[in-house]
Enzyme design. Structure first.
Site, PDB file in Angstrom:
ATOM      1  N   GLU A  74       0.979  -1.069  -0.035  1.00  0.00           N
ATOM      2  CA  GLU A  74      -0.018  -0.027  -0.174  1.00  0.00           C
ATOM      3  C   GLU A  74       0.925   1.281  -0.147  1.00  0.00           C
ATOM      4  OE1 GLU A  74      -2.575  -0.275   3.345  1.00  0.00           O
ATOM      5  OE2 GLU A  74      -4.132  -1.521   2.077  1.00  0.00           O
ATOM      6  N   GLU A  99      -6.559  -7.407  -0.372  1.00  0.00           N
ATOM      7  CA  GLU A  99      -6.935  -7.354   1.208  1.00  0.00           C
ATOM      8  C   GLU A  99      -8.193  -7.074   1.167  1.00  0.00           C
ATOM      9  OE1 GLU A  99      -4.690  -4.925   3.712  1.00  0.00           O
ATOM     10  OE2 GLU A  99      -2.721  -5.557   2.651  1.00  0.00           O
TER      11      GLU A  99
END
Ligand code: GAL
Length: 678
Positions: A153, A312
């Protein structure tokens, strides 16, 4: 994307982040057995393992990772092997304190958490490439490794650093952008205003905290720089991995979800072999299924229409909102299958086993604290079975005839300080338009303003395009000229790529194609509404925004019914070239907006993917030999939907109609249907 570097996993991948280093090795055997039971096919490993993999600079301990990868391979589970570069170890910062980031207010942040480093730090880059190279060299030929998971991320916690090193990197970026011409920068930034003219590149700083409003173009260029700076870290790591393992695809997990806006993913996506995304629900969002759908369509579009991976999401509650709500019965399954419906060929969770210690000890997982004697585990097992039943859906695409214009530059610019209204939120405005289409079962792609091949679409919507450059504006006008239908939302086309107001009337870049001319903006105060009259439902109102508009070729479809702008056009329709251009100069209430958009869509000849009951989401994925009709009941009433084929989750033939259970999902394999509106 290259064809050589695709994920070589059949069907829909299933798994999550796997952090076995947080557990004694005795637990690993149980992990393998339970992963087998759940049908897990791929896990992400090593994401936060830097401190264990490299105990001191240049000294590696791969023994644990060797055992983990061997174990996964023995158990037939693929590894999405991460470079651990989101978490530099403490020893790194003791040696390189200058690599710690500084925030806008001048505070130096400390290590002891994660992603706390300056993106422009040389020492960080060197250390990151070193560990990535060492991993690549060791594991390039390991049979478990199916994909590289680069970093984690990017920009989640450190999209911006305001230190002197970042300032120097920003100046280098600006010199490249402005061809080393400081006057060009001064003109682009409008620095004659408030005595901001720069005489020396060294005078330019990041937009640190100041006493009054910042220069908008300075801020905008800064956001572009921050996105590019992290992108350059990604591509540097990717290239190191590619050199050692040219056959293994690389991804990094994007954060296309509600309020994250730090990266310009249109620039990132072409650099990835496989696009992947993380998506979490906002507890305060009453319709988070809309966010899943919108973000899924956006990620699929970033992937160029090809399938992508959900890297995710959560089985239940997360841990980083003020109150972290658990999912309601059936919600986890609906969420996961909705991601598949919108193009995901892999479903993964943060994380496999719920943590005992650390900052995420209260985050849900596939295997909860309670172990297998839990509802979540039952749901995880069920989902594994579902994904196996949907294996043939893998690789299929989506047949949209409607595109929504999405642009991070427009988003950043519209949300800068000192705007006509601070109430405007790009993602909310786009979602307002997306929602009725989604509820009606209309397939949607997202495009850039300058996307080529717009003639693939019948209808293009630009709900919130405050900033647009000439190329984008011309592209959209040409689409109308050649017969397309375009609908534009208020305050669009207002500024150019430098955030300079487009002079001569509103909505600047789109005046001609829309056939209107605005001379003054009248944003509404929070809570203030205005009535609408004309071809709109009885009692129609609008809020947020109005403007004084006159017609220069368009027809008024609706006008303001009251207030200072009574009688002024609020919604217009303009025949232009062989197409039609609509302007929504205000923000109609949801029912009115849905009605207007339905009319626009029907006039453009776009039909929903299927006629469905209210509350049932319908999405079509198109395979080489069949269509897959996803029906997801968010309303909890269940439904009987006309269909023919086979329902894949139950394996039952569908003759005449299929039952969508209450709060459940049905996926029907159908004969390929004509594309909507085709
Ligand atoms: C993501 C992150 C994961 C985990 C998760 C918790 O942002 O990538 O490592 O922290 O959030 O929701």
């Amino acid at each position: 994307m290259t064809t050589e570097r695709r994920l070589r996993l059949a069907g829909i991948a299933y798994g999550g982040d796997y952090n076995p280093e947080q557990w004694p090795e005795e637990v690993w055997a149980e992990d393998m057995a339970l992963m087998g039971e759940a049908g897990v096919t791929m896990v992400s490993v090593g994401i936060f393992s830097w401190a264990l993999l490299e105990p001191s600079e240049g000294v590696y301990d791969f023994s644990r990772m060797d055992r983990i990868l061997d174990l996964l391979h023995e158990n037939g589970i693929a590894a999405d092997l991460a470079t651990p570069t989101a978490c530099p170890p403490a020893w790194f910062f003791r040696a390189h304190p200058e690599a710690l980031p500084i925030d806008r207010d001048g505070r130096t942040l400390s290590y002891g958490s994660r992603q706390t480093f300056c993106p422009s730090s040389r020492a960080y880059r060197t250390a990151a490439l070193r560990i990535a190279g060492a991993l690549a060299e060791r594991y390039a030929d390991h049979p478990a490794v199916a994909m590289w998971h680069v970093h984690n991320e990017y920009g989640c916690h450190n999209a911006e650093c305001f230190c002197d090193t970042s300032a120097a990197a920003f100046r280098t970026w600006l010199k490249a952008k402005y061809g080393n011409d400081l006057n060009a920068l001064n003109h682009a930034w409008g620095t004659t205003f408030w005595s901001q003219w720069y005489y020396d590149w060294e005078e330019i700083l990041p937009p640190r905290a100041t006493g009054a409003d910042p220069n908008p173009t300075h801020r905008l260029d800064w956001r572009r720089f921050c996105s590019d700076e992290l992108l350059s870290l990604f591509t540097a790591e990717r290239d190191v991995l590619r050199r050692a393992a040219p056959h293994i695809p690389a991804t990094t997990n994007f954060m296309v979800m509600h309020n994250f806006d730090a990266m310009d993913y249109w620039r990132w996506a072409p650099e990835l072999d496989i696009v992947s995304n993380d998506h979490y629900l906002l507890a305060t969002d009453p319709e988070s299924e809309t966010d899943i759908a919108l973000c899924g369509d956006l990620v699929r579009s970033l992937a160029g229409g090809r399938p992508w991976l959900l890297m995710e999401h959560s089985t239940g509650a997360i841990n980083w909102q003020p109150v972290n709500r658990a999912k309601t019965p059936g919600e986890m399954r609906r969420n996961a299958l909705a991601h598949v419906a919108h193009g995901a060929d892999g479903i993964a969770y943060f994380q496999w086993r719920a943590a005992k210690a650390g900052a995420e000890q209260w985050h849900s997982a596939m295997l909860p604290h309670a172990g297998t004697d839990s509802q979540i585990w039952q749901d995880v097992m069920q989902l594994g079975a579902d994904l196996r039943a949907l294996a043939e859906v893998g690789g299929s695409t989506s047949p949209a005839k409607v595109a929504i214009v999405w642009d991070w530059n427009a988003r950043w610019a519209m949300e800068l300080p000192s705007q006509p209204s601070s109430e405007l939120r790009f993602q909310d405005l786009v979602r307002d338009w997306y929602t009725p289409l989604w509820k009606a079962g209309v397939a949607v792609d997202f495009i850039r303003p300058d996307s080529p091949d717009l003639d693939r679409y019948r209808l293009v919507l630009a709900p919130s395009l405050y900033l647009v450059d000439d190329a984008g504006a011309t592209n959209l006008a040409a689409f109308v000229e050649h017969g397309g239908t375009l609908a534009v939302g208020f305050h669009s086309g207002a500024v150019d790529e430098n955030c300079h107001v487009r002079l001569g009337g509103y909505p600047g870049a789109f005046r001609k194609v829309l056939g209107v001319h605005g001379d003054e903006l009248f944003p509404l105060l929070p809570g203030q509404t205005v009535g609408l009259a004309g071809q709109v439902p009885q009692g129609a109102t609008a809020d947020l925004w109005t403007e004084r508009l006159r017609l220069t070729g368009a027809d008024a479809v609706a006008t303001y019914a009251e207030g200072p702008l009574a009688g002024v056009p609020a919604i217009t329709r303009h025949a232009y070239g062989s197409g039609t251009a609509w302007y929504l100069a205000t923000h109609p209430d949801p029912t009115t907006l849905a009605t207007v958009l339905e009319r626009i869509r029907e006039e453009a000849g776009v039909r929903p993917e299927h006629d469905v009951a209210a509350g049932v989401e319908v999405v079509r994925r198109r395979g080489a030999e069949a269509d897959y009709l996803f029906l997801i009941d968010h309303a909890g009433h269940g439904a009987e939907i006309p269909a023919e084929g086979v329902e894949l989750l139950t394996g039952k033939p569908v003759v005449g109609s299929v039952t969508v259970p209450e709060g459940g999902v049905a996926v029907v394999r159908e004969a390929t249907r004509e594309p909507s509106g085709g």
